[in-house]
Design a protein around this motif. Structure first.
Motif, PDB file in Angstrom:
ATOM      1  N   ARG A   1       0.828  -1.207   0.000  1.00  0.00           N
ATOM      2  CA  ARG A   1       0.000   0.000   0.000  1.00  0.00           C
ATOM      3  C   ARG A   1       0.862   1.256   0.000  1.00  0.00           C
ATOM      4  O   ARG A   1       0.616   2.198  -0.757  1.00  0.00           O
TER       5      ARG A   1
ATOM      6  N   ARG B   1       1.298   3.957  -3.410  1.00  0.00           N
ATOM      7  CA  ARG B   1       1.043   5.402  -3.409  1.00  0.00           C
ATOM      8  C   ARG B   1       2.233   6.162  -3.969  1.00  0.00           C
ATOM      9  O   ARG B   1       2.087   7.052  -4.813  1.00  0.00           O
TER      10      ARG B   1
ATOM     11  N   SER C   1      -5.389   3.776  -0.559  1.00  0.00           N
ATOM     12  CA  SER C   1      -4.110   3.158  -0.957  1.00  0.00           C
ATOM     13  C   SER C   1      -3.967   2.992  -2.464  1.00  0.00           C
ATOM     14  O   SER C   1      -2.847   3.024  -2.986  1.00  0.00           O
TER      15      SER C   1
END
Length: 393
Positions: free
Chosen positions: A91, A95, A135
């Motif tokens: 996650r 990003r 996310s």
């Protein structure tokens, strides 16, 4: 049983080895999955069908589904996607990866859109929705799947807008008739060559198959320029840093060899070649081509290790809903066009390949693989093969 339908716009060896979170590399995960997906898709497509794939969009959809999967369904996704059981690093990396991927560059347009269309009457779990939105930057849109024509129309409008109207009919009412959830991941790429090909130099040229038999003609573009170019002994292929590779061995043989090494080795080799031989002129011959692909990827994904999610009596997606869903199909439509000005793909961005011997000419007049690669993240976004000159327009 409820049905979960998933779509992607286009967009290895699968391994049973669990990936340690300290060893996790998102680009290695994307690339290994992409090579595996490309290899099996080419195998299923056969020699006569040209292929365009947005491997990145398929990987993204599977990663989002992993967040809502459990038990053996989750283990198969983790192994095939090369994602650790602890998904926190994924996650965080995703990003940062997306931010880097979408950084603007002169002459390049790259846009990513991922959406979940949900049944208004059965909202997805809040915990899953939060992870998907925060996310993976997923947009969640409630739909009335009891009205399939209306639902299909709204999904098609979303896809058309995201692909600048290059893909306008992605799903039919039949595709969403029994859906509870529909996911789509869309990648749009448009890039201009730093040095465009001169249209007056484009000419008809014979195209050969892998056995050196004449099988048709292509509109061959030509220019003389400085391109990173190499001959890689480890994959029996010539490589050049345009988005395409020309091979001496069979395409399946090259893909098998590539799958046994990190794809970043090829990118690094081209970078080394550019530093060492960057001022050498190459005679570049590259066909103009336009490819549209429309695949149901259920069989391909099953072959590379993602199995239970497609079985109504085995799939466990209880992280998405409190009742049982399964993945009825994963469909992909992709389009790529390469001409003298540059490349437009309804799902991709690019360049690849490695090392170096003296390279007077690079002539792609027989079946070749192409990879569109984002060099900032060192990741494959779009890939395919050109093998049939008679269906390139």
């Amino acid at each position: 049983m409820r049905i979960c339908k998933v779509g992607t716009v286009a967009c290895i060896l699968s391994t049973a080895t669990l990936i340690n979170s300290q060893q996790f590399s998102l680009s290695d995960s994307v690339n290994a999955f992409g090579i595996s997906l490309l290899g099996e898709t080419i195998n299923q497509a056969g020699d006569s069908l040209n292929v365009a794939l947005s491997t990145y969009t398929v990987w993204t959809l599977m990663a989002v589904l992993l967040e809502g999967s459990k038990d053996n369904t989750a283990r198969q996704l983790e192994n095939t996607l090369r994602i650790p059981q602890n998904q926190v690093p994924l996650r965080t990396n995703f990003r940062n990866y997306s931010y880097t991927l979408l950084s603007k560059a002169d002459g390049v347009t790259l846009e990513l859109n991922t959406a979940i269309f949900t049944n208004k009457e059965f909202p997805i779990k809040k915990s899953f929705q939060t992870v998907a939105e925060q996310s993976y930057n997923v947009a969640v849109n409630p739909l009335n799947f009891k009205n399939p024509p209306q639902a299909a129309s709204l999904i098609n409008k979303y896809v058309a807008q995201a692909t600048r109207n290059r893909i306008t009919t992605f799903v039919s009412p039949g595709d969403v008739m029994n859906a509870q959830v529909f996911l789509t991941s869309i990648l749009f790429f448009k890039g201009q060559w730093k040095i465009p090909f001169n249209t007056t130099a484009t000419h008809k040229e014979t195209f050969y198959d892998e056995k050196n038999n004449k099988i048709g003609e292509v509109d061959m573009m030509f220019q003389i320029g400085t391109f990173p170019f190499s001959r890689r002994e480890d994959i029996n292929a010539y490589t050049v840093e345009l988005p395409y590779g020309y091979v001496r061995e069979s395409l399946s043989g090259v893909l098998n060899l590539i799958s046994k090494m990190p794809f970043t080795n090829i990118i690094k080799g081209l970078e080394d070649a550019e530093r060492e031989f960057g001022n050498v002129d190459i005679h570049m011959y590259l066909p103009k081509f336009k490819i549209s692909s429309d695949f149901n990827l259920n069989v391909v994904l099953n072959k590379i290790g993602i199995k239970d999610i497609f079985e109504y009596d085995k799939a466990n997606l209880l992280g998405i809903f409190d009742h049982y869903l399964y993945l009825s199909r994963l469909i992909q439509k992709a389009e790529i066009e390469v001409n003298e000005e540059g490349t437009v793909a309804s799902a991709a961005s690019g360049a690849t390949l490695e090392d170096r011997i003296q390279p007077p000419k690079f002539r792609a007049n027989r079946p070749f693989l192409y990879f569109i690669v984002d060099k900032s993240t060192r990741s494959i976004l779009f890939s395919g093969k050109v093998s049939n000159p008679n269906t390139l327009k």
